[in-house]
Design a protein around this motif. Structure first.
Motif, PDB file in Angstrom:
ATOM      1  N   LEU A 115       0.838  -1.243  -0.065  1.00 35.67           N
ATOM      2  CA  LEU A 115      -0.058  -0.009  -0.163  1.00 35.67           C
ATOM      3  C   LEU A 115       0.870   1.014   0.040  1.00 35.67           C
ATOM      4  O   LEU A 115       0.541   2.241  -0.660  1.00 35.67           O
ATOM      5  N   GLU A 116       2.156   1.327   0.776  1.00 35.35           N
ATOM      6  CA  GLU A 116       2.900   2.163   0.790  1.00 35.35           C
ATOM      7  C   GLU A 116       3.439   2.556  -0.734  1.00 35.35           C
ATOM      8  O   GLU A 116       3.612   3.850  -0.793  1.00 35.35           O
ATOM      9  N   LYS A 117       3.788   1.812  -1.228  1.00 37.73           N
ATOM     10  CA  LYS A 117       4.342   1.910  -2.666  1.00 37.73           C
ATOM     11  C   LYS A 117       3.377   1.929  -3.736  1.00 37.73           C
ATOM     12  O   LYS A 117       3.826   2.244  -4.981  1.00 37.73           O
ATOM     13  N   GLU A 118       1.951   1.898  -3.400  1.00 40.59           N
ATOM     14  CA  GLU A 118       0.984   2.239  -4.445  1.00 40.59           C
ATOM     15  C   GLU A 118       1.155   3.558  -5.235  1.00 40.59           C
ATOM     16  O   GLU A 118       1.092   4.269  -4.347  1.00 40.59           O
ATOM     17  N   GLU A 119       1.055   3.528  -6.405  1.00 42.84           N
ATOM     18  CA  GLU A 119       0.885   4.738  -7.058  1.00 42.84           C
ATOM     19  C   GLU A 119      -0.653   5.170  -7.411  1.00 42.84           C
ATOM     20  O   GLU A 119      -1.318   4.241  -8.030  1.00 42.84           O
ATOM     21  N   ILE A 120      -1.168   6.256  -6.879  1.00 42.82           N
ATOM     22  CA  ILE A 120      -2.587   6.654  -6.814  1.00 42.82           C
ATOM     23  C   ILE A 120      -2.755   7.255  -8.085  1.00 42.82           C
ATOM     24  O   ILE A 120      -3.823   7.213  -9.054  1.00 42.82           O
ATOM     25  N   PHE A 121      -2.142   8.360  -8.654  1.00 41.66           N
ATOM     26  CA  PHE A 121      -2.113   9.179  -9.638  1.00 41.66           C
ATOM     27  C   PHE A 121      -0.677   9.586 -10.140  1.00 41.66           C
ATOM     28  O   PHE A 121       0.210   9.946  -9.094  1.00 41.66           O
ATOM     29  N   LYS A 150       0.890   4.146   4.890  1.00 38.22           N
ATOM     30  CA  LYS A 150       0.689   2.759   5.357  1.00 38.22           C
ATOM     31  C   LYS A 150      -0.794   3.238   6.015  1.00 38.22           C
ATOM     32  O   LYS A 150      -1.591   2.447   6.381  1.00 38.22           O
ATOM     33  N   ALA A 151      -0.992   4.571   6.574  1.00 40.17           N
ATOM     34  CA  ALA A 151      -2.207   5.016   7.174  1.00 40.17           C
ATOM     35  C   ALA A 151      -3.218   5.282   6.209  1.00 40.17           C
ATOM     36  O   ALA A 151      -4.289   5.934   6.596  1.00 40.17           O
ATOM     37  N   ASP A 152      -3.141   5.267   5.160  1.00 38.88           N
ATOM     38  CA  ASP A 152      -3.806   5.517   3.918  1.00 38.88           C
ATOM     39  C   ASP A 152      -3.904   6.984   3.708  1.00 38.88           C
ATOM     40  O   ASP A 152      -5.048   7.510   3.449  1.00 38.88           O
ATOM     41  N   ASP A 153      -2.981   7.780   3.981  1.00 36.43           N
ATOM     42  CA  ASP A 153      -2.851   9.337   3.838  1.00 36.43           C
ATOM     43  C   ASP A 153      -2.221   9.252   2.230  1.00 36.43           C
ATOM     44  O   ASP A 153      -1.260   8.467   2.042  1.00 36.43           O
TER      45      ASP A 153
END
Length: 123
Positions: free
Chosen positions: A7-13, A32-35
């Motif tokens: 999740l920490e490495k996921e690219e959102i945009f 990790k905290a989804d911020d």
């Protein structure tokens, strides 16, 4: 790899800016905290004498609490440069001046007629 690490490495945009030998990657990522936070990566290509190449990368992590101040200073700095020097890229202007300089002086052009004929048997 744990799910939280993924999740920490996921690219959102993401956006990419290609600028000659440099490429800039702008990515929104999740903690990790989804911020969310932004990474700005400069990747520059270097070519070796043997034709091989490698990339050097520099990365900036920009967190939400710094967005306002970062944007304010970036705007101030870019406006200063444009106000002082204009939008024309100076290196491009120098290249045009260099070409113009040599185009205006054709008598200084080196041709094969300028060389002396040498016979290696004479040496």
């Amino acid at each position: 790899m744990r799910e939280n690490d993924m999740l920490e490495k996921e690219e959102i945009f993401s956006k990419v800016l290609r600028a000659g030998r440099r490429t800039y990657f702008f990515d929104v990522r999740a903690t990790k905290a989804d911020d969310y936070y932004i990474t700005i990566t400069e990747s520059k290509k270097f070519t070796e004498e043997d034709g091989s190449f490698h990339f050097k990368k520099h990365k900036i992590y920009l967190y939400k609490e710094d967005f306002g101040a970062f944007k304010e200073i970036l705007d101030e700095m870019t406006n200063y440069v444009l106000d002082q020097k204009g939008e024309e890229v100076i290196s491009e202007r120098h290249q045009k001046d260099f070409r113009k300089l040599f185009a205006e002086k054709p008598e200084e052009t080196v041709t094969t007629e300028s060389f002396t004929d040498i016979n290696f048997d004479d040496i």
